[in-house]
Design a protein around this motif. Structure first.
Motif, PDB file in Angstrom:
ATOM      1  N   ILE A  21       0.833  -1.207   0.000  1.00 34.40           N
ATOM      2  CA  ILE A  21       0.000   0.000   0.000  1.00 34.40           C
ATOM      3  C   ILE A  21       0.868   1.258   0.000  1.00 34.40           C
ATOM      4  CG2 ILE A  21      -1.663   1.336   1.362  1.00 34.40           C
ATOM      5  CD1 ILE A  21      -2.768  -1.385   2.358  1.00 34.40           C
ATOM      6  N   TRP A  22       1.900   1.259   0.838  1.00 31.07           N
ATOM      7  CA  TRP A  22       2.823   2.395   0.931  1.00 31.07           C
ATOM      8  C   TRP A  22       3.455   2.679  -0.439  1.00 31.07           C
ATOM      9  CZ3 TRP A  22       5.089   4.378   5.864  1.00 31.07           C
ATOM     10  CH2 TRP A  22       6.086   5.330   5.652  1.00 31.07           C
ATOM     11  N   SER A  23       3.919   1.626  -1.085  1.00 33.67           N
ATOM     12  CA  SER A  23       4.605   1.769  -2.365  1.00 33.67           C
ATOM     13  C   SER A  23       3.695   2.344  -3.441  1.00 33.67           C
ATOM     14  CB  SER A  23       5.153   0.416  -2.816  1.00 33.67           C
ATOM     15  OG  SER A  23       5.794   0.509  -4.064  1.00 33.67           O
ATOM     16  N   HIS A  24       2.393   1.980  -3.398  1.00 34.68           N
ATOM     17  CA  HIS A  24       1.476   2.382  -4.464  1.00 34.68           C
ATOM     18  C   HIS A  24       0.648   3.620  -4.110  1.00 34.68           C
ATOM     19  CE1 HIS A  24       2.517  -1.674  -5.793  1.00 34.68           C
ATOM     20  NE2 HIS A  24       2.139  -1.285  -6.984  1.00 34.68           N
ATOM     21  N   THR A  25       0.868   4.200  -2.922  1.00 34.74           N
ATOM     22  CA  THR A  25       0.164   5.434  -2.545  1.00 34.74           C
ATOM     23  C   THR A  25       1.166   6.547  -2.228  1.00 34.74           C
ATOM     24  OG1 THR A  25      -0.007   4.609  -0.255  1.00 34.74           O
ATOM     25  CG2 THR A  25      -1.907   4.260  -1.713  1.00 34.74           C
ATOM     26  N   ILE A  26       1.836   6.415  -1.110  1.00 40.96           N
ATOM     27  CA  ILE A  26       2.825   7.419  -0.714  1.00 40.96           C
ATOM     28  C   ILE A  26       4.032   7.389  -1.638  1.00 40.96           C
ATOM     29  CG2 ILE A  26       4.357   8.185   1.157  1.00 40.96           C
ATOM     30  CD1 ILE A  26       2.409   6.862   3.122  1.00 40.96           C
ATOM     31  N   MET A  61      10.066  -6.153   9.308  1.00 42.18           N
ATOM     32  CA  MET A  61      10.828  -5.219   8.465  1.00 42.18           C
ATOM     33  C   MET A  61      11.184  -5.861   7.125  1.00 42.18           C
ATOM     34  SD  MET A  61      13.340  -3.501  11.347  1.00 42.18           S
ATOM     35  CE  MET A  61      14.277  -2.516  10.164  1.00 42.18           C
ATOM     36  N   ALA A  62      11.530  -7.160   7.177  1.00 43.85           N
ATOM     37  CA  ALA A  62      11.834  -7.891   5.937  1.00 43.85           C
ATOM     38  C   ALA A  62      10.602  -7.968   5.056  1.00 43.85           C
ATOM     39  CB  ALA A  62      12.346  -9.288   6.269  1.00 43.85           C
ATOM     40  N   MET A  63       9.451  -8.236   5.675  1.00 47.32           N
ATOM     41  CA  MET A  63       8.200  -8.294   4.919  1.00 47.32           C
ATOM     42  C   MET A  63       7.860  -6.938   4.317  1.00 47.32           C
ATOM     43  SD  MET A  63       6.999 -11.322   4.937  1.00 47.32           S
ATOM     44  CE  MET A  63       7.187 -12.862   5.798  1.00 47.32           C
ATOM     45  N   ALA A  64       8.092  -5.881   5.090  1.00 50.50           N
ATOM     46  CA  ALA A  64       7.839  -4.528   4.589  1.00 50.50           C
ATOM     47  C   ALA A  64       8.705  -4.255   3.366  1.00 50.50           C
ATOM     48  CB  ALA A  64       8.124  -3.512   5.688  1.00 50.50           C
ATOM     49  N   GLY A  65       9.966  -4.697   3.431  1.00 51.27           N
ATOM     50  CA  GLY A  65      10.870  -4.529   2.294  1.00 51.27           C
ATOM     51  C   GLY A  65      10.369  -5.254   1.059  1.00 51.27           C
ATOM     52  N   LEU A  66       9.844  -6.454   1.275  1.00 54.99           N
ATOM     53  CA  LEU A  66       9.273  -7.202   0.147  1.00 54.99           C
ATOM     54  C   LEU A  66       8.075  -6.461  -0.437  1.00 54.99           C
ATOM     55  CD1 LEU A  66       9.339 -10.863   1.523  1.00 54.99           C
ATOM     56  CD2 LEU A  66      10.741  -9.939  -0.313  1.00 54.99           C
ATOM     57  N   GLY A  67       7.210  -5.977   0.452  1.00 53.72           N
ATOM     58  CA  GLY A  67       6.019  -5.277   0.007  1.00 53.72           C
ATOM     59  C   GLY A  67       6.334  -4.016  -0.777  1.00 53.72           C
ATOM     60  N   LEU A  68       7.368  -3.288  -0.348  1.00 53.99           N
ATOM     61  CA  LEU A  68       7.750  -2.054  -1.040  1.00 53.99           C
ATOM     62  C   LEU A  68       8.230  -2.331  -2.465  1.00 53.99           C
ATOM     63  CD1 LEU A  68       9.632  -0.202   1.840  1.00 53.99           C
ATOM     64  CD2 LEU A  68       7.492   0.522   0.771  1.00 53.99           C
ATOM     65  N   ASN A  69       8.783  -3.510  -2.692  1.00 51.40           N
ATOM     66  CA  ASN A  69       9.319  -3.860  -4.010  1.00 51.40           C
ATOM     67  C   ASN A  69       8.309  -4.535  -4.930  1.00 51.40           C
ATOM     68  OD1 ASN A  69      12.167  -3.063  -4.169  1.00 51.40           O
ATOM     69  ND2 ASN A  69      12.445  -4.415  -2.409  1.00 51.40           N
TER      70      ASN A  69
END
Length: 333
Positions: free
Chosen positions: A50-55, A290-298
């Motif tokens: 969500i962060w990657s595709h909004t903010i 944090m690792a999951m967040a990194g995956l999600g951002l990519n």
């Protein structure tokens, strides 16, 4: 941007900081009613997407984001070993181990076979099979590092398991009052068939303390079996690479798995104070988030549209098989 340039500009730390913020947000959300079932790890990857595709985020942070999704991942898995007390597994008896091991093997083969029949990519098939059979997102990201899977593939696999695990957790909760088994047997069933530890805790809690205790033991038995599975997959990868290339490469042994075992041994021997162990376990989930967040951002959402449907069907069939086998074995026992 390379690591040295990132360190000079601070983008490395901004990348890690971004994943930390998302992980903390996921942890707070996971404490809310209903979201507890989903768990911090899955929420972290969803928030990352969500962060990657909004903010959005500055791509110069990528070195730091990748550090979280790869290096911190391994450290988180190592510390997660402190959840295991090997004596608890020993006291549970051989039958508990065999129950978990049998279900794991059948499910691993079934989901992978179903996925390949549906023409799903080999790597995605393998990751989803491991996530279904072993321990959800943690197993997926651990095996992903062994097979060098792309972030998009790993994220799709985690997403599929998250949806299925949540659905079956809710199903178990509603069916519990009418199931013709004892609380202990219900705990065995949830621990042997649900995907995430969060799913197991949520579903087994309706059966009381007895159900929850045995459910966690069975689930952690599946977690410990991640070690031999990861080693076997590493050996298979080496063998395949040898056949495809004339160059000699090192065996991609997941060394962090041995760190996981070492932490389990330390916890079993009682070398660390209980409060410190609990603090380190919480830290491990933060690092994994944090690792999951990194995956999600990519992740690019187009990856879900392209790969998600067939692998969802394969995982669904595999989960249904897992639940039926788990119930039949318990009923016979």
């Amino acid at each position: 941007m390379d690591l040295k340039s990132s360190l000079r500009t601070g983008s490395f730390y901004f990348g890690i900081g971004t994943t930390l913020i998302i992980a903390i947000m996921a942890g707070l959300l996971a404490k809310l009613p209903y979201l507890t079932i989903i768990g911090q790890l899955v929420l972290a990857i969803l928030l990352g997407i969500i962060w990657s595709h909004t903010i959005g985020w500055n791509r110069s942070y990528k070195v730091g984001v990748d550090f979280s999704s790869k290096k911190l991942l391994r450290l988180g898995i190592i510390l997660l070993g402190l959840r295991l007390n090997l004596s608890d597994l020993a006291h549970a008896g051989v039958s508990t181990f065999l129950y978990a091991a049998f279900l794991l093997c059948v499910t691993l083969l079934a989901v992978y076979s179903f996925a390949r029949m549906l023409r799903v990519d080999k790597t995605l098939s393998l990751l989803t099979a491991c996530g279904t059979a072993i321990c959800g997102a943690a197993a997926i990201v651990a095996i992903a590092s062994v097979v060098r899977a792309k972030e998009s593939v790993t994220a799709v696999s985690v997403g599929v398991i998250a949806v299925l695990g949540t659905l079956f957790t809710l199903l178990y909760t509603f069916l519990y009052p009418i199931l013709p088994i004892t609380d202990y047997q219900y705990g065995m069933l949830t621990g042997g068939t649900l995907h995430e530890i969060a799913h197991v805790v949520a579903a087994s809690s309706v059966g009381g303390v007895e159900a929850e205790n045995i459910a966690i033991i069975v689930k952690l038995t599946r977690v410990i079996l991640l070690v031999p599975v990861a080693i076997l997959i590493g050996y298979y990868m080496k063998k395949r690479e040898s056949q495809e290339s004339a160059t000699k490469n090192k065996l991609p042994i997941p060394w962090f798995i041995f760190g996981f075992l070492a932490m389990s041994a330390i916890n079993t021997l009682g070398w660390l104070p209980t409060e410190l162990v609990q603090w380190l376990i919480s830290g491990s989930y933060l690092l994994l988030a944090m690792a999951m967040a990194g995956l999600g951002l990519n992740v690019e959402l187009s990856a879900f549209k392209k790969m998600g449907l067939q692998i969802f069907y394969a995982a669904l069939l595999g989960t249904i098989l897992l639940v039926l086998l788990g119930f039949i074995i318990i009923f016979i026992m």
